[in-house]
Design a protein around this motif. Sequence first.
Motif, short mmCIF file in Angstrom:
data_model
loop_
_atom_site.label_atom_id
_atom_site.label_comp_id
_atom_site.label_asym_id
_atom_site.label_seq_id
_atom_site.Cartn_x
_atom_site.Cartn_y
_atom_site.Cartn_z
N ALA A 1 39.56 45.80 21.73
CA ALA A 1 38.85 46.66 22.69
C ALA A 1 37.58 45.97 23.19
CB ALA A 1 38.51 48.00 22.04
N ARG A 2 36.84 45.32 22.29
CA ARG A 2 35.63 44.61 22.71
C ARG A 2 35.98 43.41 23.59
NH1 ARG A 2 33.95 46.13 17.36
NH2 ARG A 2 34.78 44.19 16.46
N ARG A 3 37.05 42.72 23.24
CA ARG A 3 37.48 41.57 24.05
C ARG A 3 37.85 42.01 25.47
NH1 ARG A 3 42.58 39.85 25.01
NH2 ARG A 3 43.47 40.95 23.21
N LEU A 4 38.64 43.05 25.59
CA LEU A 4 39.08 43.51 26.90
C LEU A 4 37.92 44.04 27.73
CD1 LEU A 4 42.44 45.25 25.92
CD2 LEU A 4 42.11 43.03 27.04
N ALA B 1 35.80 39.59 34.39
CA ALA B 1 36.50 38.50 35.06
C ALA B 1 37.83 38.95 35.65
CB ALA B 1 36.75 37.36 34.07
N GLY B 2 37.98 40.26 35.83
CA GLY B 2 39.22 40.78 36.41
C GLY B 2 39.29 40.49 37.91
N PRO C 1 35.16 37.38 45.65
CA PRO C 1 35.27 36.27 44.71
C PRO C 1 35.39 36.78 43.28
CG PRO C 1 33.52 35.85 46.30
CD PRO C 1 33.95 37.28 46.50
N GLN C 2 36.28 36.18 42.53
CA GLN C 2 36.49 36.60 41.15
C GLN C 2 35.51 35.90 40.22
OE1 GLN C 2 40.32 35.54 39.57
NE2 GLN C 2 40.12 36.84 37.76
N ALA D 1 45.46 40.63 37.33
CA ALA D 1 45.59 42.08 37.33
C ALA D 1 46.44 42.55 36.16
CB ALA D 1 46.21 42.53 38.65
N ALA D 2 47.32 41.68 35.66
CA ALA D 2 48.16 42.02 34.51
C ALA D 2 47.45 41.79 33.19
CB ALA D 2 49.45 41.20 34.55
N GLY D 3 46.20 41.31 33.24
CA GLY D 3 45.43 41.10 32.04
C GLY D 3 45.64 39.76 31.38
N VAL D 4 46.23 38.79 32.11
CA VAL D 4 46.49 37.47 31.54
C VAL D 4 45.34 36.52 31.89
CG1 VAL D 4 48.04 35.47 31.52
CG2 VAL D 4 48.97 37.80 31.68
N PRO D 5 44.71 35.89 30.90
CA PRO D 5 43.64 34.92 31.19
C PRO D 5 44.23 33.60 31.65
CG PRO D 5 43.98 35.07 28.83
CD PRO D 5 44.91 36.06 29.45
N SER D 6 43.72 33.06 32.75
CA SER D 6 44.20 31.78 33.30
C SER D 6 43.05 30.80 33.36
CB SER D 6 44.80 31.98 34.69
OG SER D 6 45.92 32.83 34.64
#
Length: 399
Positions: free
Chosen positions: A204-207, A213-214, A220-221, A291-296
């Motif tokens: 929960a803290r990580r998300l 950065a979503g 700009p992201q 948007a799917a929550g995947v870090p790139s």
Amino acid sequence: MDTPAPVYELGGRRFAAGEPGFAEAVAAAHAAHLRPRCLCRAEGIEVYVARCGDGFIVKRMPDTGSRHAPGCVSYEPPAEFSGLGQVLGSAIKEDPHTGTTTLKLDFPLTKIAGRSTVPPSGGDADSVATDGTRLSLRGLLHYLWDQAGLTRWQPGFAGKRSWGTVRRHLLQATENKLASDSPLRARLYVPEVFSVEQREAINARRLALWARAGAAGGKPQALMVLVGEVKEIVPARYGYKAVVKHVPEQGFAIDEQLFRRLERRFAGELSLWGTSDSLRLVMIATFGVSAAGVPSIERASPMLVTEQWLPVENSLEQRLIAELLGQGRKFVKGLRYNLGSSNPLACAVLTDLDQPVGLFLETRTGLDEADSSSRVRAAYGQQAWVWHPDDERMPPLPA
């Protein structure tokens, strides 16, 4: 034996750090804009007080680290031979009046949708080919490692440097640091120590942190900065992914173009990591979250460290550091920041002597050997220990 607590003169009184009344004296000095003096030398050396969270800390004045006694917590080797000298005052600007440090970066912390932030063909994936006016990604990692005190070693530290300790010191190192006109702490992600019992709270803290950065439609992201230990880099369904220790449930996506550049640029480091069980691989990277929550990952730079989290560049440095550890020496590990591999650099500086001694490795790297040796002698004179591993066995270390 641990380093003795530093002693300061505050308002005409002497205090050892941490003793009763010290915190109140430091707070009073901050309120009155007074400069304490570190008493590691008989004449005393001026330091300053900066706010840190809800409290205050005593910090050395800019460009004074080498004036402190070698055993003092404020001591640091001469900046020009740690790689720090190239960036201090330009890429890194300290303001004793406000207690803040401003960092100029040579990589973006935002991304415009549809545009790649990977350097153009021919550029280094970590932007190490840069001057001293801006910090490369590697330079930022070295700066944080230095500021966190993770380049310092003494026998009393043995067995006390866990990932939890490393993480705590890294986060403390970002206090009062500004990058791209915003607090660096808000952009830095250093994974918490994983615990099955605390899994839900940690996630929960990580998300919540990653939400900054979503992806934002049409804007700009914002990018986060990851500092973590890599477990493995493996093929994924699309491209590759980095698996970071303490984040077992979420891989970090790496596209094939960036992976190939990392593979070419850091072939030596990756090869040594893959064949040595006593080395860890720490990675700094900028990343966004889909948007799917995947870090790139957008950019990345790895750093080899020993089991004690001391950085090493190659197997020769690994041998020297192992010898220092085996002899129970006190030292500060040198880091390159933005410096290229041909520049002379003290691998480490011994701090358990009356006068600090720089330890240099001189290999045939294309730099004229006579020129390299003369620069070493000019910097340290007789206070330099030099090993020519191409021609000789390791000479005895200064007693």
